[in-house]
Write a protein that holds these residues in place. Structure first.
Motif, PDB file in Angstrom:
ATOM      1  N   GLU A   4       0.830  -1.203   0.000  1.00  0.00           N
ATOM      2  CA  GLU A   4       0.000   0.000   0.000  1.00  0.00           C
ATOM      3  C   GLU A   4       0.869   1.259   0.000  1.00  0.00           C
ATOM      4  OE1 GLU A   4      -0.771  -2.766   1.425  1.00  0.00           O
ATOM      5  OE2 GLU A   4      -2.726  -3.114   0.483  1.00  0.00           O
ATOM      6  N   ARG A  48      -4.642  -7.039  -4.322  1.00  0.00           N
ATOM      7  CA  ARG A  48      -5.234  -7.367  -3.024  1.00  0.00           C
ATOM      8  C   ARG A  48      -6.654  -7.911  -3.153  1.00  0.00           C
ATOM      9  NH1 ARG A  48      -0.771  -7.557  -0.103  1.00  0.00           N
ATOM     10  NH2 ARG A  48      -0.034  -5.604   0.812  1.00  0.00           N
ATOM     11  N   ASN A  49      -7.446  -7.364  -4.085  1.00  0.00           N
ATOM     12  CA  ASN A  49      -8.877  -7.663  -4.082  1.00  0.00           C
ATOM     13  C   ASN A  49      -9.367  -8.525  -5.228  1.00  0.00           C
ATOM     14  OD1 ASN A  49      -9.232  -5.926  -1.829  1.00  0.00           O
ATOM     15  ND2 ASN A  49      -9.073  -4.203  -3.248  1.00  0.00           N
TER      16      ASN A  49
END
Ligand code: FES
Ligand SMILES: [Fe+2]
Lengths: 156, 396
Positions: A26, A71-72
């Motif tokens: 991030e 991440r998703n």
């Protein structure tokens, strides 16, 4: 070129790879300027003047998109990276821009515990100072290992 | 030509057409048979596009199965495919992946060949065997044909005419993937080594139901109307419309997935030609996946991306941006494919059958008009494979 700026550039690169290796992705876009270019390109293409990259972001937003997808959305075998960087050289300095080159090797370890040399190449960086801190205005990763093993999702 | 696998005699292929025995993914003897019967047999293999070798003298190295070949744009304008093996003692004639030159020299004893494959010269030929004639020692040429610049090669004389082999249904979509008229320019490659058997690659690349790709949902992409058309001889043609969302929450920079094409449909086209090649037009990407098996457990794929010769700079840049981000082994909307190939390959080392479900209304019948998201589209190809390899199907 001053010894001091070499130290500072080396420090930036060390922090950059630590961020990736520690899975602190991030924070990865923060190493770049708002308007930036990040390209990971096979050496075979680069040598032949062919522009296709395997990752090509031309804004910090696109860097963030990569991490959001990782991440998703993306499904892949969990793995660790370990970057070894060396031979950092400052190859040009003009105004407030520094151009530097660094060799890198990325070892990848899958959850079976086996470590392989995954991606080897060099960084060609254009670095500027923003609010007192060095940032990548352009980061070009030209990789010799131009045949990727299975996939590449984590940035180099 | 005599590879043999005991599996072909010992295995009874399930009577249900939707059941594929996993044993066929894990047998090195069977793989040798597949090389002979399929890759070196009466099928057309996709080896190059003219856009990769646009000028006279341009060449590309590639493989048919495990055989090294050399694709050369000859000084007479014709693109030919040769065995990349010297006509003297068999050394590789060329080791660069791509390049441009009008002469090809084998370094071992300096035999020299032209870009059309003729032997130009060989030192000391006065001491060669009686009756030696240069004319008889050109590079060994392989039968080729072209469609919209896509170069096919086959090692067999029995392979049907190219258009007959492709079938009427494929011609128009294939032309559209190749920019309409095949006037393409190479943008570059993404090369990958998948740790999977070639059948696991081709069975799972191409179109499949979007459940695997969460990004499609996050991007609000709705699958629109679509069709898939398998053929008796192992090809599949997919066409699907894509309903583009007015809002993209996932991406900070949604320009990446704009569709700029002038085509009336923003749809996806995917063609899978038997045995191993997948070609796609998705959004504005024109992509040919040149592939070959490296051994039973590895498949190499060269994702080649193209622009059209008539593209303006903005369009070319847009294609480049999409090519460098969306598909292939590092494509953020579909790199899951790569993960699945490996998972399937490892999971296949277990007993029993892989069982296809979606769209199977009668397991004893092949369906040549499956719905867009059905799994059944792959089954005619499996049946074609079973027959080629000579597996016996159980009666009940
Ligand atoms: S093997 Fe090529 S010249 Fe002898
Ligand atoms: Fe997919």
């Amino acid at each position: 070129m001053s010894y001091e700026s070499l130290l500072e550039v080396t420090d930036l690169i060390n922090e950059y790879v630590a961020c990736i290796d520690d899975d602190d992705l991030e924070r990865w876009p923060d190493f770049f300027t708002e308007q930036c270019i990040y390209r990971v390109i096979p050496r075979e293409n680069a040598d032949a003047g062919l522009p296709v990259a395997v990752m090509y972001c031309d804004s910090r937003g696109m860097l963030q998109d990569r991490i959001v997808a990782l991440r998703n959305a993306n499904i892949y075998a969990p793995h660790f990276y370990r970057h070894l960087v060396s031979n950092t050289r400052i190859v040009g300095e003009s105004g407030d821009e520094i151009k530097a080159q660094t060799n890198y090797a990325v070892f990848q370890t899958l959850l079976d515990g086996e470590t392989k040399v995954y991606n080897v190449g060099k960084y060609e960086d254009t670095i500027v100072r923003v609010d007192g801190k060095l940032r990548f205005k352009e980061k070009l990763c030209i990789f010799d290992t131009y045949r990727i093993q299975t996939l590449m999702v984590t940035p180099i | 030509m005599n590879a043999h696998s005991d599996l072909v005699t010992s295995l009874e292929w399930p009577a249900n057409l939707n059941e594929i025995p996993k044993a066929v993914f894990d047998d090195p003897d069977l793989y040798k048979m597949e090389l002979e019967k399929i890759f070196y047999g009466p099928e057309w293999q996709v080896v190059a596009h003219r856009g990769e070798v646009p000028e006279k003298g341009d060449f590309k190295r590639f493989y048919i199965g495990e055989m090294p070949v050399l694709v050369i744009h000859g000084e007479d304008g014709q693109v030919r495919v040769f065995h990349n093996a010297c006509s003297h003692r068999g050394a590789l004639v060329e080791t660069k992946n791509r390049g441009s030159q009008l002469e090809f020299e084998c370094p071992y004893h300096r035999w020299l060949f032209s870009s059309t494959g003729e032997m130009i010269g060989c030192p000391n030929s006065n001491q060669f065997s009686p009756g030696f004639k240069k004319e008889n020692f050109g590079l060994r040429e392989i039968r080729t044909d072209e469609y919209c610049g896509l170069v096919f090669a086959t090692l067999s004389d029995d392979t049907p005419d190219l258009k007959e082999w492709m079938g009427e249904r494929m011609l128009d979509p294939l032309a559209r993937i190749l920019g309409g008229d095949g006037r393409l320019r190479l943008l570059g490659y993404q090369k990958v080594n998948y740790a999977c058997n070639w059948k696991a690659y081709v069975d799972n690349d191409g179109y499949h139901a979007p459940l695997l790709h969460p990004a499609f949902k996050l991007l609000n992409w709705q699958g629109g109307r679509g069709s898939q058309t398998p053929t008796e001889n192992g090809h599949i043609v997919f066409e699907a419309d894509l309903t583009m969302p007015d809002r993209v929450d996932l991406l900070d920079d949604p320009s990446l997935i704009d569709f700029k094409g002038t085509d009336t449909s923003n749809g996806s086209l995917v063609i899978s030609t038997f045995p191993i090649t997948v070609l796609t037009k998705h959004l504005d990407m024109l992509n040919v996946r040149f592939a070959f098996p490296r051994d039973n457990d590895h498949t190499e794929v060269h994702y080649a991306y193209f622009r059209h010769e008539d593209d303006d700079e903005e369009m070319a840049r847009h294609r480049l941006r999409q090519a460098s981000n969306l598909l292939g082994p590092s494509g953020m909307i579909s790199l899951e494919d790569a993960a699945i190939f490996t998972r399937i390959h490892h999971g296949n080392i277990s007993p029993g059958n892989a069982i296809f479900q979606k769209g199977v209304s009668d397991p004893r019948q092949l369906n040549f008009t499956p719905a867009q998201n059905d799994e059944t589209g792959n089954l005619p190809r499996w049946e074609y494979y079973r027959k080629l390899m000579g597996f016996r199907r159980a009666q009940s």
